[in-house]
Design a protein around this motif. Structure first.
Motif, short mmCIF file in Angstrom:
data_model
loop_
_atom_site.label_atom_id
_atom_site.label_comp_id
_atom_site.label_asym_id
_atom_site.label_seq_id
_atom_site.Cartn_x
_atom_site.Cartn_y
_atom_site.Cartn_z
N ILE A 337 -29.39 105.42 -5.64
CA ILE A 337 -30.49 104.26 -4.53
C ILE A 337 -29.06 103.55 -3.72
N SER A 338 -28.97 103.34 -2.79
CA SER A 338 -28.35 102.50 -1.51
C SER A 338 -28.49 101.35 -1.86
N PRO A 339 -26.83 100.24 -2.46
CA PRO A 339 -26.79 99.55 -2.05
C PRO A 339 -27.53 98.56 -0.94
N ARG A 340 -27.38 99.21 -0.26
CA ARG A 340 -27.24 98.48 1.61
C ARG A 340 -29.07 98.27 1.57
N THR A 341 -29.54 99.57 1.86
CA THR A 341 -30.56 99.74 2.38
C THR A 341 -32.00 99.70 0.47
N HIS A 342 -31.21 100.00 -0.68
CA HIS A 342 -32.02 99.90 -1.10
C HIS A 342 -33.85 100.81 -1.50
N THR A 343 -32.74 102.50 -1.18
CA THR A 343 -33.72 103.07 -0.99
C THR A 343 -32.55 104.18 -1.42
N PRO A 344 -33.44 105.41 -1.81
CA PRO A 344 -32.71 106.74 -2.34
C PRO A 344 -31.86 107.52 -1.66
N ALA A 345 -31.25 107.21 -0.96
CA ALA A 345 -30.33 107.78 0.19
C ALA A 345 -30.33 109.48 0.46
N PHE A 346 -29.71 109.73 -0.81
CA PHE A 346 -29.42 111.26 -0.82
C PHE A 346 -30.73 111.88 -0.68
N THR A 347 -31.91 111.36 -1.37
CA THR A 347 -32.90 112.53 -1.18
C THR A 347 -34.06 112.63 -0.26
N VAL A 348 -33.67 111.07 0.30
CA VAL A 348 -34.46 110.78 2.10
C VAL A 348 -33.65 111.60 3.18
N VAL A 349 -32.58 111.89 3.25
CA VAL A 349 -31.27 112.63 3.85
C VAL A 349 -32.25 114.34 3.70
N LEU A 350 -31.45 114.66 2.17
CA LEU A 350 -31.85 116.38 1.56
C LEU A 350 -33.21 116.70 2.02
N VAL A 351 -34.52 115.57 2.51
CA VAL A 351 -35.22 116.04 2.61
C VAL A 351 -35.49 116.55 4.06
N GLY A 352 -35.06 114.83 4.51
CA GLY A 352 -34.77 115.12 6.11
C GLY A 352 -34.53 116.76 6.66
N LEU A 353 -32.70 117.54 5.77
CA LEU A 353 -32.22 118.80 6.09
C LEU A 353 -33.62 119.49 6.41
N VAL A 354 -34.28 119.50 4.63
CA VAL A 354 -35.13 120.79 4.80
C VAL A 354 -35.87 120.64 5.65
N SER A 355 -36.64 119.74 6.44
CA SER A 355 -37.16 119.51 7.40
C SER A 355 -37.17 120.11 9.18
N LEU A 356 -35.76 120.32 8.88
CA LEU A 356 -34.99 120.42 10.20
C LEU A 356 -35.03 121.83 10.11
N THR A 357 -35.27 122.86 9.21
CA THR A 357 -35.30 124.46 8.74
C THR A 357 -36.50 124.21 9.65
N ALA A 358 -37.47 123.58 10.08
CA ALA A 358 -38.70 124.18 10.07
C ALA A 358 -38.70 124.88 12.10
N ILE A 359 -37.04 124.49 12.18
CA ILE A 359 -37.26 125.04 13.80
C ILE A 359 -37.12 127.16 13.83
N ALA A 360 -37.00 127.39 12.59
CA ALA A 360 -37.44 128.75 12.52
C ALA A 360 -38.04 129.40 11.64
N PHE A 361 -39.18 129.13 11.66
CA PHE A 361 -40.26 128.93 11.50
C PHE A 361 -41.73 128.64 12.17
N THR A 362 -42.79 129.25 12.31
CA THR A 362 -44.26 128.57 12.21
C THR A 362 -45.16 128.16 11.68
N LEU A 363 -46.20 127.28 12.01
CA LEU A 363 -46.73 126.25 11.30
C LEU A 363 -47.57 127.57 10.04
N GLU A 364 -47.87 128.75 10.96
CA GLU A 364 -48.60 130.24 10.02
C GLU A 364 -47.67 130.33 8.89
N GLN A 365 -46.94 130.38 8.65
CA GLN A 365 -45.83 131.26 8.06
C GLN A 365 -45.85 130.08 6.95
N ILE A 366 -45.22 128.84 7.45
CA ILE A 366 -45.31 127.66 6.48
C ILE A 366 -46.33 127.38 5.11
#
Length: 477
Positions: A337-366
């Motif tokens: 948990i980030s002491p500054r924002t009080h949010t789960p910083a690592f997991t939030v960023v990790l999910v964001g990185l996974v979301s970036l892979t949407a660049i390579a997919f179409t809605l039909e595939q996902i």
């Protein structure tokens, strides 16, 4: 503890953790579920489903609604006896075996991780339609960064904001339907407002409709997400009704919108291939009402999708955090948990990185990949009803109990099985590989099944467990 206390409730920590406030009424919970489902998604996937069903989109939604309806009843039965942990893996863990529950939870991660990608792809398609000269990948990067940044700063949920976005989206859908009705009366499309052809015509095959139902099954994902609010409902008794109402209201919206859209566009040939692969919403708006309706409908879809993205991103970050806290995932990273924002910083960023892979997919595939995880969860929730009530609690000796706790969930299993048959083969292969990795990870986690399986509950409050989290509005997640 009373004799009626559920296993999950008995296992819940009594001290040392903050309790979630019971502030949500029935319709607030239903609204959150509908917001998660994103009603405007019916327009996004319309072209793809029309191709799969030979232009019988409402028939696919009708079949999916029946299948999901039986499963929703099973969810309602389980959330009544395990009100503190509303998710498939918890039900399986409590009713059958912790190891099996872990694997169901692991498989469900596919849903959680990929839902933000779906929202990224939908928003990308909207922006490409409005700004065709801008490279598509830029929109994925921009919106993923924005959503990740918002949740990184604060994960506080606001049901009121969700309700505003939801009402706006449904109001725009109502205007769209009214315009389509006027055009149908004037001879556009099928030239009628009353026809069985959206559900049945000579070219419709049941197998094709089932294939379409498998696709739109993901549209209903969100009805089970309302179980995460079980600890925040004013009365736990409202949860079964909230689940069923979310399915019925959401299904009605999908059916009405799909029916009139199918009458207005009797053939999928009305849409270009690129729109069918990503989203037909902008194209539908443009053809029905020109640039102004395209803009308004896109704005409604944008609002609904953004709300769903924020909810799904925050939910999976929260789930991964709790798994880290409980030692299911490496605690140092996932439990941080980030002491500054009080949010789960690592997991939030990790999910964001996974979301970036949407660049390579179409809605039909996902969508295909998401449905694998959803069908696993739906199947095992139905099995859990039989295991918990008919077997563990011995409620199988009266006609009423046999019907409620064996026949009904068995029908849900069979109907879900029909969707399994039509699951895309690539999604099945990828899903099985993911499940296989879960088995291997479980072996490591339990040291060859010699240690008990750590439980993880996405609904556990994440405040109060760490000294750096101080009481106050910014520590709420």
């Amino acid at each position: 503890m009373t004799t009626n206390e559920s296993p999950a409730a008995a296992a819940a920590p009594k001290t040392g953790t903050a309790n979630l406030a019971r502030t949500l009424g029935l319709w607030s919970i239903v609204g959150l579920g509908l917001g998660y489902m994103t009603p405007t998604v019916v327009f996004d996937t319309f072209g793809n489903v029309a191709v799969q069903t030979n232009n019988a989109v409402p028939a696919a939604y009708a079949v999916a609604l029946i299948v999901i309806g039986f499963t929703a009843i099973s969810y309602g039965k389980m959330v009544r006896v395990i009100p503190s942990a509303g998710s498939a893996y918890t039900y399986v863990r409590e009713s059958m075996h912790p190891g099996l529950g872990f694997l169901v939870g692991w498989t469900s991660l596919i849903d959680y991780l990929l839902l933000p990608m779906v929202n990224a792809l939908i928003l990308r398609s909207y922006m490409v339609a409005l700004f065709p000269d801008v490279p598509a990948w830029i929109w994925v990067v921009v919106f993923t960064a924005a959503v990740t940044g918002i949740i990184y700063v604060t994960m506080r949920g606001t049901s009121n904001a969700n309700m505003i976005l939801l009402v706006f989206s449904i109001a725009v859908m109502a205007v769209f339907v009214a315009m389509v009705v006027i055009q149908l009366i004037q001879g556009a499309g099928s030239g009628t407002v009353a026809s069985v052809e959206p559900f049945f015509h000579p070219d419709v095959e049941f197998g094709a409709v089932l294939a379409g139902a498998t696709i739109v099954c993901f549209s209903f994902i969100g009805f089970d997400a309302v179980t995460m609010y079980a600890e925040e409902a004013k009365s736990p008794k409202t949860m079964p009704r909230a689940i069923l109402l979310t399915v019925l209201v959401g299904g009605a919206i999908f059916l009405v919108a799909g029916y009139f859209t199918q009458l207005r566009f009797p053939s999928s040939d009305a849409f270009p291939p690129e729109a069918i692969a990503d989203s037909t919403l902008p194209e539908i708006g443009s053809q029905v009402g020109g640039i102004w309706l395209q803009s308004v409908l896109t704005a409604a879809g944008f609002a609904a999708t953004l709300a769903s993205w924020l909810a799904s991103h925050a939910s999976v970050a929260r789930m991964l955090l709790v798994m880290g806290r409980n030692g299911v995932l490496p605690k140092k990273l996932f439990g941080y948990i980030s002491p500054r924002t009080h949010t789960p910083a690592f997991t939030v960023v990790l999910v964001g990185l996974v979301s970036l892979t949407a660049i390579a997919f179409t809605l039909e595939q996902i969508v295909d990949y998401i449905n694998y995880g959803a069908l696993i969860a739906f199947t095992f929730v139905n099995i859990s009803v039989i295991a918990y009530f008919a077997i563990r609690r011995n409620r199988r000796h009266t006609p009423r109990d046999i019907f409620a706790y064996i026949v009904m969930p068995a029908i849900g299993m069979v109907l879900t099985g029909l969707l399994w048959v039509n699951l895309d083969s690539h999604a099945l292969v990828v899903g099985l590989i993911w499940t296989g990795l879960g088995v291997l990870y479980l072996l490591v986690l339990t040291r060859g099944f010699r240690r008990p399986v750590a439980s993880f509950d996405e609904n556990q409050p994440v405040t109060g467990f760490n000294k750096i989290v101080e009481p106050g509005p910014r520590s709420q997640i």
